[in-house]
Design a protein around this motif. Sequence first.
Motif, PDB file in Angstrom:
ATOM      1  N   VAL A   4       0.828  -1.202   0.000  1.00  0.00           N
ATOM      2  CA  VAL A   4       0.000   0.000   0.000  1.00  0.00           C
ATOM      3  C   VAL A   4       0.867   1.259   0.000  1.00  0.00           C
ATOM      4  O   VAL A   4       0.548   2.246  -0.636  1.00  0.00           O
ATOM      5  CB  VAL A   4      -0.959   0.003   1.218  1.00  0.00           C
ATOM      6  CG1 VAL A   4      -1.714   1.312   1.318  1.00  0.00           C
ATOM      7  CG2 VAL A   4      -1.926  -1.171   1.120  1.00  0.00           C
ATOM      8  N   LEU A   5       1.999   1.185   0.693  1.00  0.00           N
ATOM      9  CA  LEU A   5       2.861   2.368   0.794  1.00  0.00           C
ATOM     10  C   LEU A   5       3.914   2.426  -0.312  1.00  0.00           C
ATOM     11  O   LEU A   5       4.852   3.218  -0.231  1.00  0.00           O
ATOM     12  CB  LEU A   5       3.537   2.398   2.172  1.00  0.00           C
ATOM     13  CG  LEU A   5       2.595   2.694   3.334  1.00  0.00           C
ATOM     14  CD1 LEU A   5       3.295   2.508   4.668  1.00  0.00           C
ATOM     15  CD2 LEU A   5       2.044   4.113   3.241  1.00  0.00           C
ATOM     16  N   CYS A  36      -2.421  14.033   9.128  1.00  0.00           N
ATOM     17  CA  CYS A  36      -1.827  13.935  10.448  1.00  0.00           C
ATOM     18  C   CYS A  36      -0.334  13.645  10.373  1.00  0.00           C
ATOM     19  O   CYS A  36       0.298  13.364  11.371  1.00  0.00           O
ATOM     20  CB  CYS A  36      -2.527  12.834  11.229  1.00  0.00           C
ATOM     21  SG  CYS A  36      -2.632  11.294  10.302  1.00  0.00           S
ATOM     22  N   HIS A  37       0.231  13.693   9.171  1.00  0.00           N
ATOM     23  CA  HIS A  37       1.644  13.344   8.989  1.00  0.00           C
ATOM     24  C   HIS A  37       2.129  13.954   7.691  1.00  0.00           C
ATOM     25  O   HIS A  37       1.326  14.333   6.847  1.00  0.00           O
ATOM     26  CB  HIS A  37       1.788  11.825   8.910  1.00  0.00           C
ATOM     27  CG  HIS A  37       1.001  11.249   7.765  1.00  0.00           C
ATOM     28  ND1 HIS A  37      -0.306  10.860   7.894  1.00  0.00           N
ATOM     29  CD2 HIS A  37       1.313  11.081   6.466  1.00  0.00           C
ATOM     30  CE1 HIS A  37      -0.762  10.452   6.724  1.00  0.00           C
ATOM     31  NE2 HIS A  37       0.191  10.572   5.839  1.00  0.00           N
ATOM     32  N   VAL A  96       1.974   8.814  16.437  1.00  0.00           N
ATOM     33  CA  VAL A  96       1.500   7.582  15.809  1.00  0.00           C
ATOM     34  C   VAL A  96       1.784   7.575  14.303  1.00  0.00           C
ATOM     35  O   VAL A  96       2.618   6.812  13.815  1.00  0.00           O
ATOM     36  CB  VAL A  96      -0.013   7.374  16.068  1.00  0.00           C
ATOM     37  CG1 VAL A  96      -0.475   6.067  15.445  1.00  0.00           C
ATOM     38  CG2 VAL A  96      -0.301   7.379  17.560  1.00  0.00           C
ATOM     39  N   CYS A  97       1.093   8.442  13.583  1.00  0.00           N
ATOM     40  CA  CYS A  97       1.071   8.357  12.120  1.00  0.00           C
ATOM     41  C   CYS A  97       2.428   8.590  11.439  1.00  0.00           C
ATOM     42  O   CYS A  97       2.771   7.874  10.506  1.00  0.00           O
ATOM     43  CB  CYS A  97       0.041   9.318  11.563  1.00  0.00           C
ATOM     44  SG  CYS A  97      -1.511   9.243  12.460  1.00  0.00           S
ATOM     45  N   LEU A 152       5.010   5.788  10.185  1.00  0.00           N
ATOM     46  CA  LEU A 152       4.760   4.884   9.061  1.00  0.00           C
ATOM     47  C   LEU A 152       5.299   5.378   7.728  1.00  0.00           C
ATOM     48  O   LEU A 152       5.427   4.607   6.785  1.00  0.00           O
ATOM     49  CB  LEU A 152       3.242   4.698   8.919  1.00  0.00           C
ATOM     50  CG  LEU A 152       2.704   3.298   9.105  1.00  0.00           C
ATOM     51  CD1 LEU A 152       2.933   2.833  10.518  1.00  0.00           C
ATOM     52  CD2 LEU A 152       1.227   3.266   8.774  1.00  0.00           C
ATOM     53  N   PHE A 153       5.572   6.674   7.643  1.00  0.00           N
ATOM     54  CA  PHE A 153       5.854   7.256   6.333  1.00  0.00           C
ATOM     55  C   PHE A 153       7.318   7.662   6.198  1.00  0.00           C
ATOM     56  O   PHE A 153       7.780   8.599   6.834  1.00  0.00           O
ATOM     57  CB  PHE A 153       4.937   8.468   6.096  1.00  0.00           C
ATOM     58  CG  PHE A 153       3.495   8.081   5.983  1.00  0.00           C
ATOM     59  CD1 PHE A 153       2.923   7.839   4.741  1.00  0.00           C
ATOM     60  CD2 PHE A 153       2.720   7.913   7.115  1.00  0.00           C
ATOM     61  CE1 PHE A 153       1.597   7.445   4.634  1.00  0.00           C
ATOM     62  CE2 PHE A 153       1.395   7.519   7.022  1.00  0.00           C
ATOM     63  CZ  PHE A 153       0.831   7.292   5.777  1.00  0.00           C
ATOM     64  N   LEU A 202       6.840   2.953  25.841  1.00  0.00           N
ATOM     65  CA  LEU A 202       6.061   1.713  25.794  1.00  0.00           C
ATOM     66  C   LEU A 202       4.672   1.934  25.207  1.00  0.00           C
ATOM     67  O   LEU A 202       4.068   1.013  24.658  1.00  0.00           O
ATOM     68  CB  LEU A 202       5.947   1.098  27.194  1.00  0.00           C
ATOM     69  CG  LEU A 202       7.263   0.603  27.808  1.00  0.00           C
ATOM     70  CD1 LEU A 202       6.990  -0.210  29.063  1.00  0.00           C
ATOM     71  CD2 LEU A 202       8.071  -0.224  26.816  1.00  0.00           C
ATOM     72  N   PRO A 225       5.350   2.321  20.886  1.00  0.00           N
ATOM     73  CA  PRO A 225       6.567   1.567  20.541  1.00  0.00           C
ATOM     74  C   PRO A 225       7.018   1.782  19.097  1.00  0.00           C
ATOM     75  O   PRO A 225       8.213   1.848  18.829  1.00  0.00           O
ATOM     76  CB  PRO A 225       6.175   0.114  20.798  1.00  0.00           C
ATOM     77  CG  PRO A 225       4.690   0.091  20.833  1.00  0.00           C
ATOM     78  CD  PRO A 225       4.258   1.436  21.318  1.00  0.00           C
ATOM     79  N   GLN A 226       6.074   1.905  18.176  1.00  0.00           N
ATOM     80  CA  GLN A 226       6.447   2.010  16.767  1.00  0.00           C
ATOM     81  C   GLN A 226       7.290   3.269  16.527  1.00  0.00           C
ATOM     82  O   GLN A 226       8.288   3.244  15.816  1.00  0.00           O
ATOM     83  CB  GLN A 226       5.185   2.076  15.909  1.00  0.00           C
ATOM     84  CG  GLN A 226       5.392   1.494  14.547  1.00  0.00           C
ATOM     85  CD  GLN A 226       4.211   0.649  14.122  1.00  0.00           C
ATOM     86  OE1 GLN A 226       3.147   0.689  14.745  1.00  0.00           O
ATOM     87  NE2 GLN A 226       4.362  -0.108  13.075  1.00  0.00           N
ATOM     88  N   ARG A 262      10.771   2.907  18.377  1.00  0.00           N
ATOM     89  CA  ARG A 262      11.585   1.909  17.698  1.00  0.00           C
ATOM     90  C   ARG A 262      12.215   2.478  16.425  1.00  0.00           C
ATOM     91  O   ARG A 262      13.303   2.086  16.026  1.00  0.00           O
ATOM     92  CB  ARG A 262      10.684   0.747  17.287  1.00  0.00           C
ATOM     93  CG  ARG A 262      11.106  -0.583  17.783  1.00  0.00           C
ATOM     94  CD  ARG A 262      10.181  -1.598  17.138  1.00  0.00           C
ATOM     95  NE  ARG A 262       9.413  -2.318  18.109  1.00  0.00           N
ATOM     96  CZ  ARG A 262       9.916  -3.359  18.784  1.00  0.00           C
ATOM     97  NH1 ARG A 262      11.134  -3.751  18.579  1.00  0.00           N
ATOM     98  NH2 ARG A 262       9.181  -3.995  19.657  1.00  0.00           N
TER      99      ARG A 262
END
Lengths: 258, 109
Positions: free
Chosen positions: A48-49, A130-131, A161-162, A165-166, A187, A190-191, A194
């Motif tokens: 998707v990305l 949001c990103h 959060v968002c 991913l990008f 914690l 985490p994403q 990390r």
Amino acid sequence: MCTTCGCGEAAGGAGPAHAHVHPEQHDGSGHTHLPGGSGHTVVLQQKVLARNDDLALANRAWLAARTISAINLMSSPGAGKSALLERTVADLGADLPVAVIEGDQETALDADRIEQAGARAVQINTGAGCHLDAGAVGEALRRLDPVPGSLVFIENVGNLVCPALFDLGEQARVVIASVTEGADKPLKYPQMFRAADVVLLNKTDLLPYLDFDSVRYEADLAALSPGTLLLPVSAATGAHLPDWYAWLRRLAAPIPTR
Amino acid sequence: MHELAITEGVVDAVQQRLPDATVTCVRLEIGPLSGVAADSVRFCFDLVAEGTNLSGARLEISEPPARCRCHRCGTEFAPDGPFPMCRCGSMEVAVLCGDQLTITSVEVA
């Protein structure tokens, strides 16, 4: 092109919508047709990305060709990202050219602040987004046109959060956290943590007034993401900012001397 | 709510691959470690698809379980949340599968 499935194979003449023969696999089209009732199934197996990742790759090549280092700065709103950036620009700007891409949902307030601190800045307003994504950053980079050998900060939208991913095509990811947010953030998100090369733990000047467990924070981050460097700093007092600047200087591509 | 952008990415990608087809079903695979909430994608899909050649298409999402391997003790395990941790207490794990975000196939009329 087959007008029903969109693959590269030419449709076999006139007739009903899908008159040409569909072999199981079109050569070079990368997908398989499976029988499936009245219509049919087209296998895509596509990330998707993928489009964002392709654009990020192009940004990375564009930056590398100009020996520019780009840093994706991510944080929750109010962690002190803009204050830290202002101070960094003011302290480093004299000997290391710095430019900034500001991402916010609305307003050009941050870009104005950065320009007052002495760096060139462009603002991206994401509106409902949001990103930041690699497409918007690619356009902003071309508008900004940073000088070769410079450092570009990409201030992402305040959100833990968002943005994780990008991929934007950056060379490093830095999360700015603050002691006022509480010690449980690594914690809980985490994403984001990390994905970070560096975590700047800001507002340490406020530690005497807070119930913040620094030992737990460090231990949690080390367990979650052993390769992430934790740098406690205070943008307000300037405490430990030289550690951050030293890291930035190491990252920035050295300008070749003759 | 990056799922809106993710869903737009899905619709754009399918439109690009199959610009002239009437798409009746889109199948996605969303791993539990992908950082994307399947329910939010479901919520966005009809709105995003409206006015495109995916309008009215059915959305099928499969969420296969994740598998990880611990770097410390070598155990393979299925994490029970979006935050993989081995029974030995280590969070240094390799994700073997479960972080995928893929358009697997579509059905066309």
